[in-house]
Design an enzyme around this catalytic site. Structure first.
Site, PDB file in Angstrom:
ATOM      1  N   THR A 166       5.683   2.134  -4.025  1.00 59.15           N
ATOM      2  CA  THR A 166       6.645   2.663  -3.430  1.00 59.15           C
ATOM      3  C   THR A 166       8.037   2.149  -4.258  1.00 59.15           C
ATOM      4  O   THR A 166       8.834   2.827  -4.258  1.00 59.15           O
ATOM      5  CB  THR A 166       6.842   2.289  -1.955  1.00 59.15           C
ATOM      6  OG1 THR A 166       5.835   2.882  -1.465  1.00 59.15           O
ATOM      7  CG2 THR A 166       8.078   2.846  -1.151  1.00 59.15           C
ATOM      8  N   SER A 182      -3.820   3.071  -2.842  1.00 59.46           N
ATOM      9  CA  SER A 182      -5.141   3.643  -2.524  1.00 59.46           C
ATOM     10  C   SER A 182      -6.221   3.851  -3.249  1.00 59.46           C
ATOM     11  O   SER A 182      -7.446   3.986  -3.076  1.00 59.46           O
ATOM     12  CB  SER A 182      -4.919   4.639  -1.451  1.00 59.46           C
ATOM     13  OG  SER A 182      -3.916   4.297  -0.337  1.00 59.46           O
TER      14      SER A 182
END
Length: 355
Positions: free
Chosen positions: A29, A74
Site C-alpha cells: 500500500t 498476500s
C-alpha cells in the site's frame, strides 16, 4: 535478468553524503498513488522527492531497488524472501542500512524469515509499509518511511544503533520476529506482546538500548537462502475432528508442523489426537507447539492437557509468535541437517525470537 531495477535518488544537499541507505521496494500500500482517473497505481520512486520533500533534509545517498514485478503481500512466497535477502547480501558493504517496503498483511512473516536468513547481521534492515497509500492526504506512509530511513542511517560511536531486522510502524520500532499484525483499520497495525519496544519516535527517537540486539564485531554476514516450504499450521479448536487432523498430518512431503494450542500450550487429550501426533513424530515430522494467545508462552507440562504433548516429543515454542515459528521451522529444516540439530535449534533463540 535481475528481478529489480536500481533507482538512484539525488537529495541535492550541498555536502557529499555521509551515510547511505538502500530502499527495497517489493510492493504494498505504501507505494501507491492516485492517477488522473483517481485509481490507485504503483508509485514511480524516481519522483519520491516530490511526494516526500523532507527527504532533502537528509544528507544521505539513497538508492531504491524496485522489484520489476511488484507483489501484493498476500502473494509473497519464499522466492521473494530469497530476492530480498539476496539484495542485502549483494549491497551489504555499500550501504549503512536497508529499508524494505512491504505490504502489511504478511510483513511479520517476511520480516521474521529474513531475520533467520541473515545470519551475522550487523546493520539495520527495517521493514515498513502503510495503511494508506503515499498519495492519500492522511497517509501514514510518509512518517513511516522518513523515520525508518532515519533509524536505518543512525550510528553511535561509529556503529549502527540498530543491528537487526525490525519493523517500524506508527512510531514504534519492533523486533521483526516478535511482531504481529493486529489491526487492519487503525494506524497502529503491529504489536510485540512478548518483547519490549526497541524504539519510540516522538519529538526525538528514544531507543531502548537494553532491548536492542548488540553489535557483534567479530561476525560476518552469511545469507541462508532456499528455505523449505514443506510445513503446515494446525490450529486447535473445540470440536476439531480426527479426519481433519489426520488429513493435515498426511500431507505428502510434510516435514514440519506448527500446532497452535490453547493458553500455555494445552490441547485435547483424546487418544486419537495424541496418537495422530505420535505417529507423525515417529515418521520424522517436527511438531512445534505455540500458543494462540497474543501474550504469554507455552509451558508444556504445566497442566495435564499439555503433559501428553511433552511426553511424545512435541517441541515447546515458548513465547514465539506463529509467524516466527513457521518461518523458523522452514529455516531450521533447510539448514540443520540432522534431527538432533533441528530440535536443538527449535528450542533455543537464534535471532532473539523467543526466550
Amino acid at each position: 535478468m535481475k528481478p529489480y531495477e536500481l533507482i538512484h535518488i539525488e537529495t541535492a544537499t550541498p555536502k557529499a553524503p555521509e551515510k547511505s541507505v538502500m530502499i527495497i521496494y517489493t510492493g504494498g500500500t505504501l507505494g501507491m498513488v492516485y492517477n488522473e482517473e483517481q485509481a490507485l497505481v504503483p508509485f514511480d520512486f524516481q519522483n519520491i522527492l516530490d511526494e516526500v520533500p523532507s527527504l532533502r533534509n537528509f544528507n544521505l545517498k539513497i538508492t531504491v531497488a524496485s522489484f520489476n514485478n511488484l507483489i501484493d503481500s498476500s502473494n509473497v512466497n519464499p522466492k521473494h524472501w530469497d530476492d530480498i535477502a539476496g539484495l542485502v547480501e549483494d549491497y551489504y558493504t555499500e550501504y549503512d542500512g536497508f529499508i524494505v517496503i512491504h505490504g502489511t498483511d504478511t510483513m511479520a512473516y517476511t520480516a521474521s524469515a529474513i531475520s533467520f536468513m541473515l545470519e551475522g547481521l550487523n546493520k539495520p534492515v527495517i521493514f515498513t509499509g502503510a495503511q494508506l497509500p503515499i498519495g492519500a492526504a492522511r497517509s501514514d506512509a510518509r512518517e513511516n518511511l522518513i523515520t525508518a530511513i532515519e533509524i536505518a542511517s543512525q550510528k553511535l560511536n561509529h556503529r549502527p544503533i540498530v543491528s537487526e531486522v525490525c519493523i517500524y510502524f506508527d512510531n514504534l520500532l519492533l523486533r521483526a520476529n516478535r511482531a504481529k499484525k493486529v489491526e487492519s483499520v487503525q494506524f497502529d497495525a503491529f504489536q510485540s506482546e512478548n518483547y519490549p519496544v526497541l524504539a519510540e519516535a516522538g519529538v526525538i527517537i528514544e531507543y531502548n538500548f537494553s532491548a536492542l540486539r548488540e553489535f557483534q564485531s567479530e561476525v560476518d554476514l552469511k545469507v541462508r537462502k532456499n528455505i523449505q516450504q514443506e510445513v503446515a499450521i494446525l490450529k486447535v479448536f473445540p470440536g476439531i475432528s480426527k479426519a481433519f487432523v489426520e488429513g493435515i498430518l498426511s500431507i505428502k512431503g510434510l516435514r514440519g508442523l506448527v500446532i497452535e494450542t490453547y493458553g500455555s500450550g494445552n490441547a485435547p487429550t483424546e487418544k486419537w489426537f495424541i496418537d495422530a501426533l505420535q505417529n507423525a513424530i515417529d515418521k520424522g515430522i517436527l511438531i512445534l507447539n505455540v500458543s494462540q494467545c497474543m501474550g504469554g508462552k507455552v509451558i508444556q507440562g504445566r497442566y495435564q492437557t499439555s503433559k501428553d504433548l511433552q511426553s511424545i516429543g512435541v517441541i515447546s515454542g515458548s513465547d514465539i509468535t506463529t509467524e516466527a515459528a513457521i518461518t523458523k521451522l522452514m529455516y531450521v529444516l533447510s539448514h540443520a541437517h540432522t534431527k538432533e540439530m533441528q530440535q536443538n535449534y527449535l528450542i533455543k533463540p537464534l535471532r532473539g525470537e523467543m526466550e
